[in-house]
Design a protein around this motif. Structure first.
Motif, PDB file in Angstrom:
ATOM      1  N   ILE A  76       0.869  -1.181   0.000  1.00 26.90           N
ATOM      2  CA  ILE A  76       0.000   0.000   0.000  1.00 26.90           C
ATOM      3  C   ILE A  76       0.898   1.220   0.000  1.00 26.90           C
ATOM      4  O   ILE A  76       2.063   1.153   0.417  1.00 26.90           O
ATOM      5  CB  ILE A  76      -0.947   0.007   1.224  1.00 26.90           C
ATOM      6  CG1 ILE A  76      -2.065   1.048   1.071  1.00 26.90           C
ATOM      7  CG2 ILE A  76      -0.174   0.204   2.521  1.00 26.90           C
ATOM      8  CD1 ILE A  76      -3.184   0.911   2.114  1.00 26.90           C
ATOM      9  N   SER A  77       0.384   2.358  -0.482  1.00 25.17           N
ATOM     10  CA  SER A  77       1.194   3.572  -0.518  1.00 25.17           C
ATOM     11  C   SER A  77       0.307   4.788  -0.298  1.00 25.17           C
ATOM     12  O   SER A  77      -0.926   4.688  -0.249  1.00 25.17           O
ATOM     13  CB  SER A  77       1.923   3.703  -1.862  1.00 25.17           C
ATOM     14  OG  SER A  77       0.991   3.901  -2.914  1.00 25.17           O
ATOM     15  N   ALA A  78       0.944   5.952  -0.176  1.00 25.27           N
ATOM     16  CA  ALA A  78       0.216   7.206   0.010  1.00 25.27           C
ATOM     17  C   ALA A  78       0.864   8.307  -0.815  1.00 25.27           C
ATOM     18  O   ALA A  78       2.089   8.355  -0.954  1.00 25.27           O
ATOM     19  CB  ALA A  78       0.203   7.602   1.487  1.00 25.27           C
ATOM     20  N   VAL A  79       0.016   9.184  -1.359  1.00 20.38           N
ATOM     21  CA  VAL A  79       0.501  10.325  -2.123  1.00 20.38           C
ATOM     22  C   VAL A  79      -0.343  11.545  -1.737  1.00 20.38           C
ATOM     23  O   VAL A  79      -1.552  11.443  -1.567  1.00 20.38           O
ATOM     24  CB  VAL A  79       0.433  10.053  -3.643  1.00 20.38           C
ATOM     25  CG1 VAL A  79      -0.978   9.730  -4.103  1.00 20.38           C
ATOM     26  CG2 VAL A  79       1.016  11.200  -4.458  1.00 20.38           C
ATOM     27  N   VAL A  80       0.328  12.687  -1.571  1.00 23.18           N
ATOM     28  CA  VAL A  80      -0.346  13.918  -1.160  1.00 23.18           C
ATOM     29  C   VAL A  80      -0.215  14.963  -2.260  1.00 23.18           C
ATOM     30  O   VAL A  80       0.889  15.213  -2.765  1.00 23.18           O
ATOM     31  CB  VAL A  80       0.246  14.481   0.151  1.00 23.18           C
ATOM     32  CG1 VAL A  80      -0.492  15.745   0.570  1.00 23.18           C
ATOM     33  CG2 VAL A  80       0.184  13.439   1.262  1.00 23.18           C
ATOM     34  N   THR A  81      -1.348  15.562  -2.631  1.00 25.85           N
ATOM     35  CA  THR A  81      -1.338  16.640  -3.617  1.00 25.85           C
ATOM     36  C   THR A  81      -2.134  17.814  -3.071  1.00 25.85           C
ATOM     37  O   THR A  81      -2.819  17.705  -2.050  1.00 25.85           O
ATOM     38  CB  THR A  81      -1.975  16.196  -4.946  1.00 25.85           C
ATOM     39  OG1 THR A  81      -3.361  15.908  -4.724  1.00 25.85           O
ATOM     40  CG2 THR A  81      -1.288  14.967  -5.506  1.00 25.85           C
ATOM     41  N   THR A  82      -2.070  18.911  -3.770  1.00 25.44           N
ATOM     42  CA  THR A  82      -2.917  20.048  -3.434  1.00 25.44           C
ATOM     43  C   THR A  82      -4.156  20.051  -4.315  1.00 25.44           C
ATOM     44  O   THR A  82      -4.215  19.350  -5.334  1.00 25.44           O
ATOM     45  CB  THR A  82      -2.144  21.375  -3.566  1.00 25.44           C
ATOM     46  OG1 THR A  82      -2.842  22.403  -2.859  1.00 25.44           O
ATOM     47  CG2 THR A  82      -1.970  21.785  -5.018  1.00 25.44           C
ATOM     48  N   PHE A  83      -5.121  20.820  -3.915  1.00 23.22           N
ATOM     49  CA  PHE A  83      -6.432  20.901  -4.558  1.00 23.22           C
ATOM     50  C   PHE A  83      -6.313  21.356  -6.019  1.00 23.22           C
ATOM     51  O   PHE A  83      -5.523  22.230  -6.355  1.00 23.22           O
ATOM     52  CB  PHE A  83      -7.285  21.898  -3.762  1.00 23.22           C
ATOM     53  CG  PHE A  83      -8.654  22.162  -4.296  1.00 23.22           C
ATOM     54  CD1 PHE A  83      -9.662  21.218  -4.164  1.00 23.22           C
ATOM     55  CD2 PHE A  83      -8.948  23.367  -4.914  1.00 23.22           C
ATOM     56  CE1 PHE A  83     -10.941  21.473  -4.633  1.00 23.22           C
ATOM     57  CE2 PHE A  83     -10.215  23.641  -5.374  1.00 23.22           C
ATOM     58  CZ  PHE A  83     -11.225  22.690  -5.248  1.00 23.22           C
ATOM     59  N   GLY A  84      -7.100  20.768  -6.890  1.00 25.49           N
ATOM     60  CA  GLY A  84      -7.207  21.222  -8.272  1.00 25.49           C
ATOM     61  C   GLY A  84      -5.980  20.940  -9.102  1.00 25.49           C
ATOM     62  O   GLY A  84      -5.820  19.846  -9.649  1.00 25.49           O
ATOM     63  N   VAL A  85      -5.074  21.899  -9.174  1.00 26.84           N
ATOM     64  CA  VAL A  85      -3.923  21.777 -10.073  1.00 26.84           C
ATOM     65  C   VAL A  85      -3.053  20.574  -9.745  1.00 26.84           C
ATOM     66  O   VAL A  85      -2.494  19.934 -10.644  1.00 26.84           O
ATOM     67  CB  VAL A  85      -3.071  23.065 -10.050  1.00 26.84           C
ATOM     68  CG1 VAL A  85      -3.839  24.224 -10.632  1.00 26.84           C
ATOM     69  CG2 VAL A  85      -2.593  23.383  -8.642  1.00 26.84           C
ATOM     70  N   GLY A  86      -2.909  20.266  -8.471  1.00 23.91           N
ATOM     71  CA  GLY A  86      -2.079  19.129  -8.082  1.00 23.91           C
ATOM     72  C   GLY A  86      -2.765  17.803  -8.312  1.00 23.91           C
ATOM     73  O   GLY A  86      -2.204  16.888  -8.911  1.00 23.91           O
ATOM     74  N   GLU A  87      -3.998  17.692  -7.846  1.00 22.09           N
ATOM     75  CA  GLU A  87      -4.685  16.400  -7.955  1.00 22.09           C
ATOM     76  C   GLU A  87      -4.980  16.023  -9.397  1.00 22.09           C
ATOM     77  O   GLU A  87      -4.949  14.839  -9.759  1.00 22.09           O
ATOM     78  CB  GLU A  87      -5.964  16.395  -7.131  1.00 22.09           C
ATOM     79  CG  GLU A  87      -6.996  17.444  -7.502  1.00 22.09           C
ATOM     80  CD  GLU A  87      -8.228  17.358  -6.597  1.00 22.09           C
ATOM     81  OE1 GLU A  87      -8.799  16.264  -6.465  1.00 22.09           O
ATOM     82  OE2 GLU A  87      -8.604  18.402  -6.023  1.00 22.09           O
ATOM     83  N   LEU A  88      -5.257  17.020 -10.259  1.00 21.13           N
ATOM     84  CA  LEU A  88      -5.526  16.688 -11.653  1.00 21.13           C
ATOM     85  C   LEU A  88      -4.279  16.170 -12.361  1.00 21.13           C
ATOM     86  O   LEU A  88      -4.358  15.305 -13.231  1.00 21.13           O
ATOM     87  CB  LEU A  88      -6.084  17.898 -12.398  1.00 21.13           C
ATOM     88  CG  LEU A  88      -7.449  18.422 -11.954  1.00 21.13           C
ATOM     89  CD1 LEU A  88      -7.992  19.425 -12.958  1.00 21.13           C
ATOM     90  CD2 LEU A  88      -8.449  17.277 -11.775  1.00 21.13           C
ATOM     91  N   SER A  89      -3.118  16.685 -11.997  1.00 17.74           N
ATOM     92  CA  SER A  89      -1.867  16.186 -12.582  1.00 17.74           C
ATOM     93  C   SER A  89      -1.608  14.732 -12.207  1.00 17.74           C
ATOM     94  O   SER A  89      -0.883  14.018 -12.897  1.00 17.74           O
ATOM     95  CB  SER A  89      -0.690  17.048 -12.125  1.00 17.74           C
ATOM     96  OG  SER A  89      -0.780  18.341 -12.657  1.00 17.74           O
TER      97      SER A  89
END
Length: 577
Positions: A76-89
């Motif tokens: 299992i793994s985890a990844v953190v992005t920011t709203f909108g611009v990050g998550e869409l990438s």
């Protein structure tokens, strides 16, 4: 009225973000991938507090590929992005993980609940006050969603999402608003681990299916076992291995199932992929009167262009959510319990031996005369001779993905490829994640084979590997562009060409310490042979990067077959008569 739970009412108050990351630590995550952004920055402060390490990727797409590779090694793994611009990438990588059953916890730092409620015109939004649009995009590529908008529900939602991620072996989507990060919730829940067990089959149903399977198994004159990717993804390998070893039946793997079976076993017979099968395999599998198919994914690239010739009338399918015996389906009966009982009750079976693959190089390819170029027919058996037990080997969609079919693995090898989703450049990011997982779990070598065209899409992750002091062995196959695309269409088309980089020079460009890295350029069989025999190279003491030159039009046989079928499929609707 305040919506917070008052700290005085809590036995062991803990901040929401710390609870989330401590739960991830509990299930085995140690490195968290991602890219910082203003809506996740405060949450990132909690990563070291939970005993985790921040990886820090060059972009979100690469972070997603890396999380995928990490999960295939660690579970299992985890990844953190920011709203909108990050998550869409990130979404392309998450879609790939969803299609191939890879468990990734995707955490999105979002604007505060108040900002969302009031529909503020914030950056990273579409400017229309809709804060749900990006979550909606993730809906169909996540098996569970947890919006941590209320501290009363946060712990329960976190636990449920992580459980679903593990049990369904697919990505989950968690939003963490900025004003929820430091809200207090009950930490006493952490004393009770998340229940990650698979639900048990109904005993009566399971016993009935086991009896049906045994009836056909005992009646069969020359049964075989065929293992595919979902046996790995749904954590059934212990049951599969017991079944294989106790039964003694000939066992084969599909391309996506490479690494699922101990290939040193005497009953291991090779890769079955229809017309792309190893020598003697198609004849043995297709002449069998019973194929025990475990965790099959019958995609085009996994079957060498849908060239399977195994009748459902002679097949028993084992899956995570159902069993199918010939044309009778039994929903809700998963393979784990059935395999255990079949293994314990099977008794004596009829066994007809299958082929015995090896890593011998064909005589026509053994020549080592001066200047003789490296070919796929020579390379992949030679790679098999060079590999060591417990290696992690990654192959990019293209020549490497098909070439590895011709390699017999030593025991304990983990094979990582993206046969179904097939996103170009995947393997470079995945190599970073896999190498990090290898560093966390011991001294396993991590080896990547990637084409020059694919490498150019995600080359920045070489920088992340250097930054995290990882030690992969990277082979970039320099063959002047997109060979798999050339075979599908446009052998000499300019769109299948690439700019020729000085690939190995990127190691120094990205800041590697010359004492902790080494680069090579290999253009002939003899130079490759010398490298494989170099004990220091093989010991993988630091990051090593190899430019491996091969002819532009050379490709594994299975790739040529599959590309031809793909080309015909692409135009079939246009030229119907």
């Amino acid at each position: 009225m305040a919506t917070d739970i008052r700290s005085s009412e809590l036995k062991s108050p803990i901040d929401v973000a710390e609870y989330l990351f401590r739960r991830l630590h509990e299930v085995g995550v140690r490195g968290v991938h991602g890219v910082p952004g203003d809506f996740n920055l405060v949450a990132l402060d909690y990563i070291p507090k939970a005993g985790l390490n921040w990886v820090g990727n060059c972009n979100e797409l690469n972070a997603g590929y890396a999380a995928d590779g990490y999960a295939r090694v660690k579970g299992i793994s985890a990844v953190v992005t920011t709203f909108g611009v990050g998550e869409l990438s990130l979404l392309n990588a998450i879609a790939g993980a969803y299609s191939e059953y890879v468990p990734i916890v995707h955490i999105v730092g979002t604007p505060s609940t108040l900002s969302q409620r009031d529909g503020l015109l914030l950056h990273h939004t579409l400017g229309n006050g809709n804060f749900e649009v990006f979550a909606d995009m993730s809906h169909n590529i996540s098996c569970a969603k947890a919006k941590l908008n209320d501290p009363h529900e946060a712990a329960m939602l976190i636990d449920n999402a992580i459980r679903e991620c593990w049990v369904q072996s697919r990505p989950v989507y968690i939003t963490l608003p900025t004003d929820m990060v430091q809200k207090k919730i009950e930490g006493d829940r952490l004393k009770t681990p998340i229940d990650l067990s698979f639900p048990s089959n109904d005993t009566e149903k399971e016993d009935y299916v086991v009896d049906v399977v045994l009836k056909y198994l005992h009646a069969a004159k020359n049964p075989v076992i065929l293992v595919d990717a979902c046996a790995i993804r749904h954590r059934a390998l212990e049951e599969v291995h017991e079944f294989i070893e106790k039964s003694g039946l000939p066992v084969f793997v599909a391309p996506m199932g490479k690494g699922a079976v101990n290939e040193t076993l005497p009953n291991y017979g090779g890769v079955y992929a229809g017309n792309g099968s190893n020598a003697g395999v198609a004849e043995r599998v297709e002449s069998s009167d019973l194929v025990l198919s475990i965790g099959a994914i019958k995609s085009d690239f996994n079957t060498a262009g849908f060239t399977y010739r195994v009748s459902q009338l002679s097949t028993i399918d084992f899956h995570s959510g159902y069993m199918r015996v010939r044309y009778s389906e039994y929903p809700g009966v998963h393979m784990h319990g059935v395999l255990k009982k079949v293994t314990s009750r099977m008794g004596k079976l009829n066994i007809e031996a299958g082929p015995a693959p090896d890593n011998e190089i064909a005589k026509k390819d053994q020549g080592m005369s001066k200047g003789e170029v490296i070919t796929h027919d020579w390379l992949w058996p030679r790679v098999g001779q060079w590999m060591k037990p417990n290696d992690i080997v990654l192959t990019e969609t293209g020549t490497a993905n098909f070439g590895i079919w011709e390699t017999k693995f030593p025991e304990g090898v983990t094979a990582i490829s993206q046969v179904l989703w097939g996103s170009i450049g995947y393997s470079v990011g995945a190599c970073q994640g896999a190498a990090l997982a290898a560093k966390e779990t011991g001294s396993r070598r991590t080896i990547l084979f990637v084409g020059d065209g694919s490498f150019e899409l995600t080359a920045q992750e070489l920088s992340t590997m250097i930054r995290n002091d990882l030690k992969p062995i990277i082979f970039v196959i320099c063959n002047e562009g997109y060979t798999i695309e050339r075979y599908i269409h446009g052998m000499d088309a300019s769109y299948n060409d690439i700019q020729q980089w000085k690939f190995k020079d990127l190691v120094s460009v990205f800041g590697a310490d010359p004492k902790k890295s080494k680069t090579y350029q290999v253009k002939t069989k003899q130079e490759a042979e010398d490298l494989f025999k170099d004990e220091n190279f093989s010991s993988a003491p630091y990051l090593q990067f190899v430019e491996l030159y091969m002819p532009k039009e050379d490709a594994p046989k299975a790739l040529k077959l599959t590309a031809d079928v793909s080309a015909k499929t692409n135009v079939s609707s246009t030229f119907q008569i």
